[in-house]
Design an enzyme around this catalytic site. Structure first.
Site, short mmCIF file in Angstrom:
data_model
loop_
_atom_site.label_atom_id
_atom_site.label_comp_id
_atom_site.label_asym_id
_atom_site.label_seq_id
_atom_site.Cartn_x
_atom_site.Cartn_y
_atom_site.Cartn_z
N GLU A 54 0.89 -1.17 0.00
CA GLU A 54 0.00 0.00 0.00
C GLU A 54 0.92 1.21 0.00
O GLU A 54 1.48 1.57 1.04
CB GLU A 54 -0.89 -0.02 1.25
CG GLU A 54 -1.81 -1.24 1.35
CD GLU A 54 -2.98 -1.20 0.38
OE1 GLU A 54 -3.29 -0.10 -0.12
OE2 GLU A 54 -3.55 -2.26 0.10
N CYS A 97 -1.90 9.61 2.55
CA CYS A 97 -1.49 9.01 1.27
C CYS A 97 -2.48 9.33 0.16
O CYS A 97 -2.11 9.40 -1.01
CB CYS A 97 -1.33 7.51 1.42
SG CYS A 97 -2.84 6.71 2.00
P1 NAD Z 1 8.21 4.53 5.07
O1 NAD Z 1 8.19 3.74 3.84
O2 NAD Z 1 9.41 5.36 5.36
O3 NAD Z 1 8.04 3.58 6.36
C1 NAD Z 1 6.96 2.67 6.50
C2 NAD Z 1 7.33 1.57 7.47
O4 NAD Z 1 8.39 0.80 6.91
C3 NAD Z 1 7.82 2.03 8.84
O5 NAD Z 1 7.29 1.17 9.84
C4 NAD Z 1 9.32 1.84 8.76
O6 NAD Z 1 9.92 1.58 10.01
C5 NAD Z 1 9.43 0.62 7.87
N1 NAD Z 1 10.70 0.51 7.14
C6 NAD Z 1 11.57 1.47 6.82
N2 NAD Z 1 12.61 0.95 6.13
C7 NAD Z 1 12.39 -0.37 6.00
C8 NAD Z 1 13.07 -1.44 5.35
N3 NAD Z 1 14.22 -1.24 4.70
N4 NAD Z 1 12.52 -2.66 5.40
C9 NAD Z 1 11.36 -2.87 6.03
N5 NAD Z 1 10.65 -1.89 6.65
C10 NAD Z 1 11.15 -0.66 6.63
O7 NAD Z 1 6.89 5.41 5.05
P2 NAD Z 1 6.46 6.55 6.04
O8 NAD Z 1 7.34 7.73 5.91
O9 NAD Z 1 6.24 5.97 7.40
O10 NAD Z 1 5.00 6.89 5.45
C11 NAD Z 1 4.79 7.79 4.41
C12 NAD Z 1 4.56 7.07 3.10
O11 NAD Z 1 3.58 6.07 3.25
C13 NAD Z 1 4.02 7.99 2.02
O12 NAD Z 1 4.66 7.70 0.80
C14 NAD Z 1 2.55 7.64 1.94
O13 NAD Z 1 1.94 7.91 0.71
C15 NAD Z 1 2.59 6.19 2.23
N6 NAD Z 1 1.30 5.75 2.76
C16 NAD Z 1 0.53 4.94 2.01
C17 NAD Z 1 -0.71 4.56 2.49
C18 NAD Z 1 -1.63 3.64 1.72
O14 NAD Z 1 -2.59 3.18 2.30
N7 NAD Z 1 -1.39 3.39 0.45
C19 NAD Z 1 -1.14 5.01 3.73
C20 NAD Z 1 -0.32 5.84 4.46
C21 NAD Z 1 0.91 6.21 3.98
#
Ligand code: NAD
Length: 457
Positions: free
Chosen positions: A211, A245
Site C-alpha cells: 500500500e 497518502c
Molecule cells: P516509510 O516507507 O518510510 O516507512 C513505512 C514503514 O516501513 C515504517 O514502519 C518503517 O519503520 C518501515 N521501514 C523502513 N525501512 C524499512 C526497510 N528497509 N525494510 C522494512 N521496513 C522498513 O513510510 P512513512 O514515511 O512511514 O510513510 C509515508 C509514506 O507512506 C508515504 O509515501 C505515503 O503515501 C505512504 N502511505 C501509504 C498509504 C496507503 O494506504 N497506500 C497510507 C499511508 C501512507
C-alpha cells in the site's frame, strides 16, 4: 527472547490450529475492540503527541475506522468463512465443487507514521479475521502511538498470537526475515521502502501486499460546483496537515474557473482553521524536522497564493496554495505529503492527462464535475487505485469498497471482505461420488476421442 525464538513460537502456535476456528477469531477481535475502548484516552494522548490530532479527528480517522472495520468483520465473518459451492462442469458430472478459505499462517504488518494506529490495526484485524498470527511493525517515527499500540496488544494477546516489533524498520524487518519465513507481508509506506520490502521477500517467494503513495490529482472541471469542490479539496488536503497518502496532492483546474476556485479555497481554509491555523484546535503539525525542511523547500518552487507561514519550533506549516509551478519542479515530481497545494490550470482533457502521466497510476483521483459524460471519460481513461466523484478521501471509509493502489501506488486491496480475502487464500476442492464411475475416465482411451471432445466442451 530473540526474535527468532519468538517467531518460531508463533509458527508452533499457528501450526497447532487454535487460531483458525470461527469462535477463536470472533473472541480475539472482540478483545481487540474492548482493549481499544479501554485505552481510548491514552490513544488520543498519543496521537496528539505524535501528530497534534484532536480527539475528534483521532476518532474520525483512526479509532472510529478500526472499530467500524471490526464491526464489519464480526457481522460477516461466519458467512465469509463458509466454503462457497460453485458450479461443476460436464466433464466432472456428479461431482460437486467448493472453495474453502485457508488461513495464511504468520503474517507481518508493517505500517507508517501518518495514521499510526489505524493503518497498523485495520490490516492486523483483517489478518486476525483470516485466522492468522500477526507481527505488527509500527513506525518508529510516531513513538507515542507505537507505545500505546504495544501496550494494547501485549495486554490483550499472547505474544505467540499477535505481537508488536518496535524499532528501526530496516533493522527490525531484515533481522526477522533473515531467520524466518513469513507467510505474507502487508506493507504500508513509501514507494522506495515498498520496493526494498518486495526485494527482501522475493528470495523466499513470500507474497506481498504493498500500500504505497503517489501523486493524487483533484480535477476540477468548468461545470463543477466550485464552492463544494473547494471545501472538499481543502478538508482532504489539510486534514493531518496533508500527511495522508490519498490527500489531493495537486489540483488540475479548468482555466475558466481557476480564479473562482482559488477564492473559494481561501475562504474554505479560513472557515476551517481561522485567521491563524497555528493556534487552531483542528490543525495538526508536521511529523519531524526532516519532513518540515523538505516542505519548506517546496515553497520556493512557485508563487504562494495563500498561506506559506510557518513556525519551525512547533513544526507548523500553514495551509498553503501555490501556482505558477513548473512541471519539471520537485513539487510536481515528488509526493508532497504536506499542506502545500499546487494548482495547475488546463484547457483540454488531453492537457490534464499529460500532467497526470508525469506521475502515472496515482493511489487516488478526485473528479469534480456535474457532467456524467465527463465522469465516465475520466474514470475509464486514468488508471488509479480508487477515488471519488465530487468528494475526497471518503472512499477509504466505506468498508464495501476495496482500498489499494495500481502500478507505482501498490499491489493488492484490503478493507472489509477484501481484507478477509487478502489474508486467506482460496482452496479449491472437488468432491466425487463413488456411485458414478464411468469407464470413459480410465485407459484405454482408444476410440474415445469423439466422446471426450463432447464432454470437454
Ligand atoms: P516509510 O516507507 O518510510 O516507512 C513505512 C514503514 O516501513 C515504517 O514502519 C518503517 O519503520 C518501515 N521501514 C523502513 N525501512 C524499512 C526497510 N528497509 N525494510 C522494512 N521496513 C522498513 O513510510 P512513512 O514515511 O512511514 O510513510 C509515508 C509514506 O507512506 C508515504 O509515501 C505515503 O503515501 C505512504 N502511505 C501509504 C498509504 C496507503 O494506504 N497506500 C497510507 C499511508 C501512507
Amino acid at each position: 527472547m530473540s526474535s527468532t525464538v519468538a517467531l518460531q513460537n508463533m509458527r508452533a502456535f499457528y501450526n497447532n490450529g487454535g487460531t483458525r476456528s470461527y469462535t477463536f477469531r470472533k473472541q480475539q477481535l472482540k478483545k481487540l475492540k474492548q482493549a481499544l475502548l479501554q485505552h481510548e484516552e491514552e490513544i488520543y494522548e498519543a496521537l496528539y503527541a505524535d501528530l497534534k490530532k484532536s480527539r475528534e479527528e483521532a476518532y474520525l480517522t483512526e479509532l472510529g475506522l478500526i472499530l467500524a472495520e471490526i464491526r464489519t468483520i464480526l457481522k460477516n465473518l461466519r458467512q465469509w468463512m463458509k466454503p462457497k459451492p460453485v458450479t461443476t462442469n460436464l466433464f466432472n458430472f456428479a461431482s460437486s465443487s467448493s472453495i474453502y478459505r485457508d488461513s495464511l499462517g504468520v503474517v507481518l504488518v508493517i505500517s507508517p507514521w501518518n495514521f499510526p494506529l489505524q493503518l497498523a490495526l485495520m490490516a492486523a484485524a483483517g489478518a486476525m479475521a483470516g485466522g492468522n498470527c500477526v507481527v505488527i511493525k509500527p513506525s518508529e517515527l510516531a513513538p507515542a502511538t507505537a507505545a500505546i499500540l504495544q501496550k494494547i496488544i501485549t495486554a490483550s494477546f499472547p505474544p505467540e498470537y499477535v505481537c508488536v516489533a518496535q524499532g528501526d524498520g530496516a533493522e527490525v524487518v531484515t533481522e526477522m526475515m533473515e531467520s524466518f519465513r513469513f507467510d505474507h507481508i502487508f506493507f504500508t509506506g513509501s514507494v522506495g521502502v515498498g520496493r526494498a520490502v518486495y526485494e527482501l521477500a522475493a528470495p523466499k517467494l513470500i507474497p506481498v501486499t504493498l500500500e504505497l503513495g503517489g501523486k493524487t490529482p483533484a480535477i476540477v472541471e468548468a461545470d463543477a460546483n466550485i464552492d463544494i469542490a473547494a471545501k472538499r479539496i481543502a478538508v482532504g488536503k489539510y486534514t493531518n496537515s496533508g500527511q495522508i497518502c490519498i490527500a489531493p496532492d495537486y489540483i488540475l483546474v479548468h482555466t475558466s474557473v481557476k480564479e473562482k476556485l482559488l477564492k473559494a479555497l481561501i475562504k474554505a481554509i479560513k472557515s476551517f482553521y481561522g485567521d491563524d491555523p497555528g493556534i487552531s484546535y483542528d490543525y495538526g503539525k508536521i511529523i519531524n524536522k526532516k519532513r518540515f525542511d523538505k516542505l519548506l523547500n517546496y515553497l520556493q518552487q512557485g508563487n504562494i497564493v495563500a498561506g506559506g507561514r510557518y513556525t519551525a519550533a512547533s513544526l507548523f506549516l500553514e495551509p498553503t496554495i501555490m501556482d505558477g509551478i513548473s512541471l519539471e519542479s520537485e513539487l510536481m515530481k515528488e509526493e508532497i505529503f504536506g499542506p502545500v497545494l499546487p494548482v495547475i490550470p488546463f484547457e483540454t482533457m488531453e492537457e490534464a492527462l499529460a500532467v497526470i502521466a508525469i506521475n502515472p497510476n496515482p493511489l487516488a483521483l478526485y473528479l469534480f464535475t456535474t457532467d456524467k459524460k465527463k465522469e465516465h471519460a475520466w474514470i475509464s481513461t486514468v488508471p488509479f487505485g480508487g477515488g471519488c466523484i465530487n468528494n475526497t478521501l471518503v472512499h477509504f471509509s466505506n468498508p464495501s469498497l476495496p482500498f489499494g493502489g495500481v502500478g507505482n501506488s501498490g499491489i493488492g486491496h484490503y478493507h472489509g471482505k477484501y481484507s478477509f480475502e487478502l489474508f486467506t487464500r482460496p482452496k479449491a476442492v472437488l468432491k466425487s461420488p463413488t456411485w458414478f464411475d464411468p469407464s470413459l475416465k480410465y485407459p484405454s482411451f482408444k476410440e474415445k476421442l469423439r466422446i471426450i471432445k463432447m464432454i470437454l466442451r
